[in-house]
Structures are given as C-alpha cells and as structure tokens.
Design a protein around this motif. Sequence first.
Motif, PDB file in Angstrom:
ATOM      1  N   ARG A  96       0.907  -1.300   0.042  1.00 28.85           N
ATOM      2  CA  ARG A  96      -0.071   0.146   0.193  1.00 28.85           C
ATOM      3  C   ARG A  96       0.768   1.270  -0.104  1.00 28.85           C
ATOM      4  O   ARG A  96       0.315   2.377  -0.044  1.00 28.85           O
ATOM      5  N   HIS A  97       2.248   1.175  -0.224  1.00 33.90           N
ATOM      6  CA  HIS A  97       3.144   2.415  -0.202  1.00 33.90           C
ATOM      7  C   HIS A  97       3.597   2.505  -1.508  1.00 33.90           C
ATOM      8  O   HIS A  97       3.681   1.611  -2.345  1.00 33.90           O
ATOM      9  N   VAL A  98       3.689   4.026  -1.841  1.00 30.45           N
ATOM     10  CA  VAL A  98       4.348   4.018  -3.190  1.00 30.45           C
ATOM     11  C   VAL A  98       5.461   5.077  -2.884  1.00 30.45           C
ATOM     12  O   VAL A  98       5.450   5.976  -1.904  1.00 30.45           O
ATOM     13  N   VAL A  99       6.925   4.715  -3.458  1.00 28.00           N
ATOM     14  CA  VAL A  99       8.092   5.143  -2.866  1.00 28.00           C
ATOM     15  C   VAL A  99       8.393   5.806  -4.077  1.00 28.00           C
ATOM     16  O   VAL A  99       8.489   5.308  -5.277  1.00 28.00           O
ATOM     17  N   PHE A 100       9.454   6.936  -3.853  1.00 28.85           N
ATOM     18  CA  PHE A 100      10.548   7.569  -4.967  1.00 28.85           C
ATOM     19  C   PHE A 100      11.520   7.175  -4.758  1.00 28.85           C
ATOM     20  O   PHE A 100      12.361   7.197  -3.771  1.00 28.85           O
ATOM     21  N   VAL A 101      12.280   6.417  -5.655  1.00 30.71           N
ATOM     22  CA  VAL A 101      13.800   5.976  -5.936  1.00 30.71           C
ATOM     23  C   VAL A 101      14.385   7.104  -6.758  1.00 30.71           C
ATOM     24  O   VAL A 101      14.319   7.124  -7.878  1.00 30.71           O
ATOM     25  N   ASN A 102      15.509   7.814  -6.284  1.00 28.26           N
ATOM     26  CA  ASN A 102      16.286   8.769  -6.998  1.00 28.26           C
ATOM     27  C   ASN A 102      17.316   8.221  -7.885  1.00 28.26           C
ATOM     28  O   ASN A 102      18.398   8.832  -7.991  1.00 28.26           O
ATOM     29  N   GLN A 103      16.869   7.043  -8.350  1.00 30.68           N
ATOM     30  CA  GLN A 103      18.013   6.532  -9.197  1.00 30.68           C
ATOM     31  C   GLN A 103      17.317   5.312 -10.055  1.00 30.68           C
ATOM     32  O   GLN A 103      16.084   4.744  -9.777  1.00 30.68           O
ATOM     33  N   ALA A 104      17.946   4.739 -10.973  1.00 31.56           N
ATOM     34  CA  ALA A 104      17.380   3.824 -11.720  1.00 31.56           C
ATOM     35  C   ALA A 104      17.489   2.267 -11.121  1.00 31.56           C
ATOM     36  O   ALA A 104      18.662   2.145 -10.196  1.00 31.56           O
ATOM     37  N   LEU A 105      16.941   1.496 -11.358  1.00 25.92           N
ATOM     38  CA  LEU A 105      16.959   0.005 -10.779  1.00 25.92           C
ATOM     39  C   LEU A 105      17.948  -0.855 -11.576  1.00 25.92           C
ATOM     40  O   LEU A 105      17.927  -0.855 -12.693  1.00 25.92           O
ATOM     41  N   GLU A 133       8.924   7.750   0.809  1.00 23.21           N
ATOM     42  CA  GLU A 133       7.373   7.405   0.472  1.00 23.21           C
ATOM     43  C   GLU A 133       6.880   8.641  -0.008  1.00 23.21           C
ATOM     44  O   GLU A 133       7.058   9.679   0.671  1.00 23.21           O
ATOM     45  N   LEU A 134       5.524   8.555  -0.852  1.00 23.76           N
ATOM     46  CA  LEU A 134       4.936   9.680  -1.364  1.00 23.76           C
ATOM     47  C   LEU A 134       3.844   9.877  -0.717  1.00 23.76           C
ATOM     48  O   LEU A 134       3.179   8.714  -0.152  1.00 23.76           O
ATOM     49  N   ASN A 135       3.526  11.046  -0.243  1.00 32.01           N
ATOM     50  CA  ASN A 135       2.208  11.344   0.635  1.00 32.01           C
ATOM     51  C   ASN A 135       1.209  11.513  -0.411  1.00 32.01           C
ATOM     52  O   ASN A 135       1.233  11.334  -1.682  1.00 32.01           O
ATOM     53  N   VAL A 136      -0.132  11.750   0.045  1.00 34.19           N
ATOM     54  CA  VAL A 136      -1.249  11.615  -1.073  1.00 34.19           C
ATOM     55  C   VAL A 136      -1.094  12.845  -1.936  1.00 34.19           C
ATOM     56  O   VAL A 136      -1.472  12.802  -3.184  1.00 34.19           O
ATOM     57  N   LYS A 137      -0.644  13.739  -1.227  1.00 33.80           N
ATOM     58  CA  LYS A 137      -0.600  15.159  -2.199  1.00 33.80           C
ATOM     59  C   LYS A 137       0.642  15.025  -3.265  1.00 33.80           C
ATOM     60  O   LYS A 137       0.475  15.538  -4.702  1.00 33.80           O
ATOM     61  N   GLN A 138       1.615  14.586  -2.956  1.00 27.32           N
ATOM     62  CA  GLN A 138       2.858  14.226  -3.872  1.00 27.32           C
ATOM     63  C   GLN A 138       2.377  12.997  -5.168  1.00 27.32           C
ATOM     64  O   GLN A 138       2.705  13.401  -6.254  1.00 27.32           O
ATOM     65  N   LEU A 139       1.845  11.864  -4.482  1.00 27.25           N
ATOM     66  CA  LEU A 139       1.160  10.962  -5.471  1.00 27.25           C
ATOM     67  C   LEU A 139       0.274  11.603  -6.387  1.00 27.25           C
ATOM     68  O   LEU A 139       0.192  11.266  -7.488  1.00 27.25           O
ATOM     69  N   TYR A 140      -0.375  12.285  -5.939  1.00 29.13           N
ATOM     70  CA  TYR A 140      -1.532  13.112  -6.872  1.00 29.13           C
ATOM     71  C   TYR A 140      -0.934  13.987  -7.935  1.00 29.13           C
ATOM     72  O   TYR A 140      -1.598  13.928  -8.986  1.00 29.13           O
ATOM     73  N   ALA A 141       0.110  14.575  -7.564  1.00 31.46           N
ATOM     74  CA  ALA A 141       0.775  15.237  -8.466  1.00 31.46           C
ATOM     75  C   ALA A 141       1.331  14.262  -9.555  1.00 31.46           C
ATOM     76  O   ALA A 141       1.481  14.897 -10.784  1.00 31.46           O
ATOM     77  N   PHE A 142       1.823  13.290  -9.291  1.00 28.64           N
ATOM     78  CA  PHE A 142       2.431  12.575 -10.266  1.00 28.64           C
ATOM     79  C   PHE A 142       1.377  11.592 -11.139  1.00 28.64           C
ATOM     80  O   PHE A 142       1.558  11.277 -12.287  1.00 28.64           O
TER      81      PHE A 142
END
Length: 671
Positions: A96-105, A133-142
């Motif tokens: 249930r988490h959406v995370v931002f990774v600042n690099q390629a996998l 982890e992205l909050n709701v507002k940040q996730l909404y922006a994406f």
Amino acid sequence: MKRTGKRLFQYALHFKKMLLIALLLLAIGISAELAGPFIAKQMIDRHILGIDSSWYEVASMDEKAVSYNDKMYKRTDHFSGNETRGREVRIIQVGRHVVFVNQALTFEGTTQWKNSQLIVTKGAEVKLYPAQELNVKQLYAFYKPEFNSILQLAVLYFALMVVGALLTYGQRFLLQSAANRIIQKMRIDVFAQIQRLPIQYFDHQPAGKIVSRITNDTEAIRDLYVQVLANFFTGAIYIAGILGALFLLDYRLALFTIPIVPILFIWIRIYRKYASKYNHEIRERLSLINGIINETIQGMSIIRVFRQQKATLQEFEQLNQEHLMYSNKMLNLNSISTHNLVHVIRNIALLCLIAMFGGGYFGVGTALSIGVVYAFIDYLNRLFQPIVGMLNQLANLEKALVSADRVFMLLDEEGTEVSTGRIERYRGNVKFEGVHFAYLKDDYVLQDITFEAKQGQTIALVGHTGSGKSSILNLLFRFYDSNQGRITIDDRDVREIPKQLLRQHMGIVLQDPFLFIGTIASNVSLDDPAITREMVEKALRDVGAAQMFSSLPNGIDEPVIEKGATLSTGQRQLISFARALAFNPAILILDEATASVDSETEAIIQAGLEVLKKGRTTFIIAHRLSTIKNADQILVLDHGKIIERGGHDTLMQLGGRYYQMYQLQQGLAVI
C-alpha cells in the motif's frame, strides 16, 4: 429437419434487406461494445499502473511534467523523439506504499520497503536503494498528467456504450419487424393452402388440429425468428468478436478459450437429440387439446343433454396430463443443461486461468500484465453471456422446428390452385354416364349411375340413408372425382374445368345452412362486390323473407354471430335460399333444404323454391316425398344404384320402392 431449416431460410430471404441491415448494425454495435475492455486495459496499464515506470529529470515544465523536491520529472512514454532526458528515477508501489527512488534500478524483481529503503530481490541477488514514501498530495501530482487522458477514455467508453445501445435497438427492431412480416406471409400461405385443399382432407383432420397449425405452430415459428435466431446471430457474432479481440490481446489467451466453442457445439447436438422427441409429443398433445376444445364448444348442448361433462372432462384431463408430463421432461432437460452447465464451464475456465497465471505459464511478471488480465476476465465473462443466451433458446429452437415441420406438412399437401378467372354461364345440361365412385378403395358407394338432367329441369334424389344421394352431388361439385365413368355439363367433361370455375355457376342450400359472422345482408352477398345491395334485397323479397327480417331492429343489417346462433332455423334457411338466388346459379342443389323447418316456414320456403328453380337445373335431395311431386324426374337409389326413375305419377303406378316409401309417409302423416 435440414429441409425444414432450408425452407425457413427461404422465407427469411423474402425480407433479406431488413435482415442484412440488422446484421450490419449488430456487427457494428458489438464492435463498439467489445472496444470497452481494450479502453479499460489502456486506462489500467498506461494511465493508472503506468506510474510504475521510468521517469526522467527534465529542464522545463510542461503539461506532462511533474514537480517534486524542486525538480521536474516526466514519464518515459511522454517524451517526444528528440526531447532531452536527464537522470532516470523510479516510482515503485510496494503493497500500500508508493515510494520515490532517486535512481534507476539495476534489475527488476520482488520488492520490499523497510526503514526508508527499497529492497529488490531476484533469486540470490539483493539490492538496496534509498527511497522516500510519497504522501497523498505528492502522489496526486504524479497522477495529475494522466487525468485528462483518463477522462477522454471514459467519455469514449460512454460514447461507445451509447452507440452500442442505439445500434442494438435498431437491429432488434429490424429483426423483429422482419420476423413479424415472415410470419404474416407464412400465415397467409397456410390460410391460402387451406382454400386449395380438397374436401376429403377436412374429412380426416379435426378442425382444432388445423387451427393449431395456423395459430400455435406459426406463433412458435415467430419465436424462432424473433428470439432464437436473434440470440444465435447475436451470439455467433459476439463470440467471433470476442475471440478476435482475444487474439489481438494475446494469442495464448485466445487459444485457451477456443475449446469452449466445440464444447458448445457438442452440447447443442446432444440437447437437440432429446428435445426434439419431447417437443414432437408436446405439439401433438397441444393439437389434440385444441381439437377436443373445439369439439366440446361445438357440441356443448349435446354434452349437457346426455350428461357427458364428466367423460369429456376426463378425456381432456388425460391429454392435459400427457402434455404436462412431456413439458416437465422438457423443463428438466433445460434445467440440467443450459444455465447451470455454462456457469460450471465458466468457473472451470477461470480456475484453469488462475492456476496457469500462478504457475507462470503466461510469463506474468510485471504490472503491465494486470490490464491484460482484467481485459481477459472481462472478455471471458462476456463470452459466456451469449452462450447462455443461445443455450436458453434451444428449447424454443426445437419447438419452432417441430412446429415448422407440421406447418410445412400442411403446405405440402396436394391442393388445387384457386382460379381467379371467370367462365361463361352454362345452360345447365348435366349428364352422368356410367359413373362409379368409392371413398375408400374398392368400397363403391355409387355404381353405374347414368341419367340426364336438361336445362330448367328438376331432378329429385330419394333413398335410404347411405344410398348415395349426397355422393352424386359431391361428384357434381367435384369435391371428389369419380373412379369410372364421365360427368358432363353442356357436353363438357367436368374434369376439364377448373374446380373453382366449375362451381362459379352452382349454388347449394344445405339442411343445416352455414352463416358467417357479419350481418344478414353480408351473409346473402358473402361480401362479393358483384352482389349489390339492391340484388340482396330483391333476393330476400323473392324467397319471401323480406317481411320476416324487416321486423328486426336493424333490418337486414342485423348482426349475425357465429353460425347465426341468434336466428331461428327457418330464418337461417331463408338467408341460405336468398344467397343462392343472389348468385344466380345455373345449377342449384337443395340438400334436404326443408327437412328441419316448421310447417309455416316450409310453406314460405316452398313458395320461394318456385322462384329459385325457375330457369335453373335443380337437384333436390328430399326425405319428404310430398315436396318433390312436381319434379321432372325422380331417381330412387338403393346401395349406390338407381333402381327406379321417372315422374311421381309414373313411379306410383309402378308400385315399387318409391310407392312403398310414399305410402309409408302418408300413413305416418295420418297417424
């Protein structure tokens, strides 16, 4: 049944234009409807789960770019061909988490998020990435750059549904309109065939059975065109469309569903084997029920007088019970098969699909396949809807085919085409030359009948019941044709004259006259445009009936119900006499026309008879010998042979059979 199906198809070809337009609308409507899962797949894979893709840092802001931590990012599928890409980043959903990774996998694999780190595992390899982890507002922006596209797809989805609904309405309207016209034509053909059939056909068929062919059986055929074929056409095109869509989606999924089609075909063959038998029995019992109802209504007074209500009810209950038995067998067959069987197959297919996905058979390892899975399940559920519809119509299909078989049997009966021409009114010279006739093979009811009736003469036929009097007139009317000998009118063999033209200048008055629903006037003219109102009134005056009917509230426009039940026997007989006179026949047949009327009415009729016989060749069947004393020639029949002939005085002097009959009647009159 193959021949029946071919003939049903030929009837449909009369309205092929409407049917083809309906099928075209159906194909377009189904295409619009089946586009739905593809649109849903696009929404899921690209615009919802597409966030879990590679993102790249960009230098400038546009409608597809997203601002995060003072930097701008754009998803890989939103770049144009020559647009500059910066550093790659990833957005990963873990539970249930959406995370931002600042690099390629480095590689794709199983993911976990723990202590602000993304853990990616592939076999023995494990890689850790710092993640936020992205909050709701940040996730909404994406997600915001996808909203416009999702809305457009939703509007397109809705528009396709509306178009599909309108096209479905159009094709159903056209299909049902065509079906109604097909049945209209079929009923006209069946009713016209009844007019062509020989009289002997009706001697061996109960009226209720024939009525059932025209009403119940054609209505069952109507269900074939309206419901069965509509469902089968829709289902076939729908299934073909779904299989085509599955091939576009993934050929392996299409191959997975193809075995369902032969299973359906095999089941239809098995079902029809048993259903055909039951439906034949059901339709036969229904015809017999119609027959007994018709007979009971016709003979209700006799049934009540002789207290046969219980016996009649028992006979009806027996037929009704047999009808119920076969109907229940049909119901059991339908209950076991159609709806339940289809859902069992569908659930087995879903279980197999889950097992194959779980076993990695389709190579599902990325989020991109979720849209495909959704679309496939959607199509699979849609695939079984037309199958259920088709199987549910199998009962109607068999019922319609059995009914069509019965209707076509009636249409195939040999008949005589109704002639619409006219023949010049003949003088009325009739000759029978050595005529032999048998209703059944070698069981002759007439033997060596020879006599001549000249124009304007009155010929009386007398004899005991079964002596052959009515059979002579049946041959004259060509209700039947003689086995041997020759019958001529004005020296022309009656076999050379079409039956309808032969009867054009003949009239008949029966002992029990038949009246049609309408008015007294319409029963005289039979709605023939050649018979004017003045001719009707004159005919009624000439037979002495004008005064009798003038006392009625509406005069000769008084309504006549079925068989003229509200009129007396004498009134019905006078109408029958007026009808014969109005048509001005050259040959007139009176079949015991005064046998069932009272003395007063008989006196009126006898006076009318003199008017009616004038200038016509008249044949009279009479039991009251006093009414034929003035006949030009009296033929005495016994067991199909003419044993005496001559005028009244001659036969009385002869002292034979006629003399005995006359004396007996006179003696009874004295008593």
